[in-house]
Design a protein around this motif. Sequence first.
Motif, short mmCIF file in Angstrom:
data_model
loop_
_atom_site.label_atom_id
_atom_site.label_comp_id
_atom_site.label_asym_id
_atom_site.label_seq_id
_atom_site.Cartn_x
_atom_site.Cartn_y
_atom_site.Cartn_z
N ALA A 19 5.81 39.65 17.74
CA ALA A 19 5.41 41.01 17.76
C ALA A 19 7.08 41.87 17.88
O ALA A 19 6.52 43.32 16.80
N LYS A 20 7.81 41.82 17.90
CA LYS A 20 8.61 42.07 18.14
C LYS A 20 10.20 41.20 17.84
O LYS A 20 9.60 39.56 18.28
N GLY A 21 10.67 41.68 16.82
CA GLY A 21 11.70 40.47 16.52
C GLY A 21 12.81 39.86 17.83
O GLY A 21 12.70 39.87 19.10
N VAL A 22 12.63 38.43 17.96
CA VAL A 22 13.44 37.55 18.76
C VAL A 22 14.26 37.18 17.66
O VAL A 22 15.25 36.80 16.86
N VAL A 23 14.81 36.26 18.81
CA VAL A 23 16.47 35.43 18.98
C VAL A 23 16.03 34.18 18.18
O VAL A 23 15.44 33.59 18.94
N PRO A 24 16.58 33.54 17.53
CA PRO A 24 17.12 32.56 17.09
C PRO A 24 17.04 31.51 17.64
O PRO A 24 18.03 32.36 18.36
N GLN A 25 16.20 30.71 18.23
CA GLN A 25 16.43 29.07 18.64
C GLN A 25 16.89 27.94 17.91
O GLN A 25 16.69 27.20 17.40
N HIS A 26 18.46 28.25 17.52
CA HIS A 26 18.80 27.09 17.20
C HIS A 26 18.87 26.14 18.16
O HIS A 26 18.07 25.52 18.66
N LEU A 27 17.83 25.02 16.95
CA LEU A 27 17.91 23.57 17.09
C LEU A 27 18.74 22.45 16.66
O LEU A 27 18.50 22.56 15.56
N ALA A 28 18.49 21.10 17.14
CA ALA A 28 19.52 20.30 17.01
C ALA A 28 18.36 19.29 16.44
O ALA A 28 18.05 18.54 17.37
N LEU A 29 18.12 19.58 15.26
CA LEU A 29 16.81 18.64 14.54
C LEU A 29 17.82 17.20 14.52
O LEU A 29 18.68 16.60 13.87
N PRO A 30 17.40 16.15 15.00
CA PRO A 30 17.64 14.57 14.13
C PRO A 30 18.05 14.48 12.63
O PRO A 30 16.97 15.05 11.98
N ARG A 31 19.03 13.85 12.69
CA ARG A 31 19.78 14.09 10.95
C ARG A 31 18.84 12.38 10.66
O ARG A 31 19.20 11.22 9.90
N SER A 32 17.31 12.84 10.57
CA SER A 32 16.58 11.96 9.31
C SER A 32 16.14 11.96 8.53
O SER A 32 16.77 12.75 7.46
N MET A 57 7.06 23.10 22.44
CA MET A 57 7.46 23.76 23.76
C MET A 57 8.02 25.17 24.24
O MET A 57 7.75 25.10 25.25
N ALA A 58 8.83 25.30 22.48
CA ALA A 58 9.16 27.05 22.90
C ALA A 58 7.74 27.85 23.47
O ALA A 58 7.78 28.68 24.48
N GLU A 59 6.91 28.14 22.72
CA GLU A 59 5.40 28.68 23.14
C GLU A 59 4.92 28.41 24.51
O GLU A 59 4.67 29.21 25.61
N GLU A 60 5.47 26.40 25.08
CA GLU A 60 5.06 26.59 26.39
C GLU A 60 6.01 27.67 27.31
O GLU A 60 5.43 27.72 28.49
N ASN A 61 7.29 27.56 27.22
CA ASN A 61 8.25 28.64 28.20
C ASN A 61 8.05 29.88 27.53
O ASN A 61 8.83 30.37 27.99
N GLY A 62 6.92 30.40 27.36
CA GLY A 62 7.22 32.11 26.47
C GLY A 62 8.19 32.63 25.51
O GLY A 62 7.54 33.33 25.15
N THR A 63 8.39 31.36 24.84
CA THR A 63 9.47 32.15 23.53
C THR A 63 8.48 31.65 22.25
O THR A 63 7.71 30.18 22.51
N PRO A 64 8.02 32.24 21.46
CA PRO A 64 7.49 33.01 20.21
C PRO A 64 7.53 31.40 19.04
O PRO A 64 8.92 31.24 19.39
N ILE A 76 11.28 28.60 14.17
CA ILE A 76 11.76 28.67 12.16
C ILE A 76 12.23 29.05 12.45
O ILE A 76 13.50 28.80 11.55
N ASN A 77 12.87 30.54 13.13
CA ASN A 77 13.57 31.45 12.55
C ASN A 77 15.81 30.31 12.71
O ASN A 77 16.65 30.22 12.11
N GLY A 78 15.42 29.71 13.82
CA GLY A 78 16.79 29.18 14.27
C GLY A 78 17.12 28.24 13.32
O GLY A 78 18.10 27.67 13.65
#
Length: 471
Positions: A241-254, A270-277, A282-284
Motif C-alpha cells: 500500500a505504501k513504499g516499503v524499505v527493502p529488507q535485505h536477505l542473505a540467501l544461502p549460496r545454494s 516470516m516478514a508477514e508474521e512480523n508485520g513487514t510486507p 522481494i525488493n531486498g
Amino acid sequence: MEDQGALRKMRAAPLTVGVIGGGFTGAATAIACLAHLSMPFRLLIIEPSAVLGRGVAYGSHHPLHLLNVRTRDLSIRASQPGDFLNWAFRQLDQGENHDGLHEALAHTFLPRQLFGEYVRQRLFETVEQRPDVEFSVVSATARALRAERGGYVVELDGGGTVLCGAVILATAYGVQRASTKGALVPFEALPGDQLARAQSIALIGSGLTMVDVLIGARRDGFQGIATVISRRGQLPRPHAAKGVVPQHLALPRSKRVSMLEASLRIACEMAEENGTPWQAVINGVRSTLQDIWQALPVAEQARFLRHLRPFFDAHRHRLPSEVHARLTADFDKGRAVLLRGSATSVARTGDGYSIEIMRRGASAPEILKADLAFDCSGFKPDLDQPLIKTMVEAGLARPDAHRLGLAVEPNGQVLGRGNEITRGLFAIGPLCQGTLWEITAVPEIVRQADAAAVSLAALQAPVRKSGTLRA
C-alpha cells in the motif's frame, strides 16, 4: 554548437560511439557515455522511430497507463537515484512549494508517457552540456554489423553504412514481429470501434502485458468477457500500500533452485508474521539476484525458467494497488476468466479467432472462440533478427545458454566465439537477460549502462591516434 573551438574539437574526435536503439535503454546508454567519456567523441544513435527515449515501454498508447514502479525508485542517472522524483516535482509544483507534494509524489505511480518525456528531456539536456561531443541521430534500422578497419561497420536498411569505433546494442526487445501463435500483437492498431464492438477477447499470457492490453481495451470501450489463458495461472501481485524499505536477505549460496525458492518463501512468510510486507523481501533480494543467477548451474537456471519463473515474475513484477484492484474486480464480477492451460494454436476465422487450448491435466485439446485474440506472452529479444544473426555468424557474439539474448559480461561486454570478449562491443538491458537475469528494469539497466560507459572510457587511451577500437 556554433562555437568554432568546439567545432574544431568535434572534427578531431578520436572515437565514434554507435548506440543502436533510441528507446529508454539507448537514452540511458547515451547519457552514461556523455557522463564518463571525458575526451571529445562522436555519439551516434541509430533509431528508426522519430521519438527518442520512449521505445515500447514508455511510448504508451494510453496516456493513463501507469508505471509499475514508484516515482522515487526511477532515475536515468546512475549517480542521482531520486532524479525522476525531483523532475516530476518541479513539473507539478511550479515553484509554489506545496506542502507534502514531494513526499506524496515519491509513493505514486505516474503515467508512463510522463516518464518517457523525462527521459527524452534528460537526454537532450545532457547532450547540450557537452559541446565537445558531436551528437547525431540516424533514422534507420541497423541490419548488420561486421568488424572492419579496426572498428565496426553498421549496415543500415536502405543501403547506408556507418563506421564506429565502438558499438553498444541498446535495442531492448527490438521491433516486435507478428505473433508466432497467430494472435494479434499487444497494442496492435485496430480499425474503428472494433474493440468496443467485441463481445469476447482471448489474452494468451497473464503477466503485465496482459494487464496493459485488458485495461487498454476497457478504456477503448470493450465491455465483453476476457479469457486469460495461462499455463500456471499466475496473475501479477500488487505493490504494498505504501513504499516499503527493502529488507535485505542473505540467501544461502545454494546451487539448487529448490533451496533458494524455499529460503525466499520462508523469508516472505516470516516478514508477514512480523508485520513487514513480503514485498520488502522481494525488493531486498534484487541487489544480489544477478550474482545468484550466475552462480547457478545452467541446468538449474533452465529448471527455474521451466517451473518457477511464472511464480517469481508474479511477485517481482507487480502492479500499482489501484490497477490491481481494477484487475481483481474484473475477475470477481465475471468480466474476466482465468483458464489454466496452454494455447497450442490460434487460427483466424471469418468472424473472429479460434484458439486451441490444452488445459492442465486434460487428455485432449478444446477450442475457444473469441472475437479478438492477443498474444500477451511477453517480449523477448529476437535472436533471428538480421543484426544479431550477422554478429553471431561472424563470431562477434553468441547466444546465452537459454537463447534469451546474448552472452555478456556484467558490464555488457559481448562474448563471442570461444567465450572471448569482443572488444568495443557491448549489449545493454534485456539483451542480457539469459546471462544476468535481473536486467530488464530501470535501475539495473541504468547501472549496467553506466558500467559499460566506464569500461569504454578506459579503452580510449590506447586508441587516441588511430581513432578506433580493435575488435
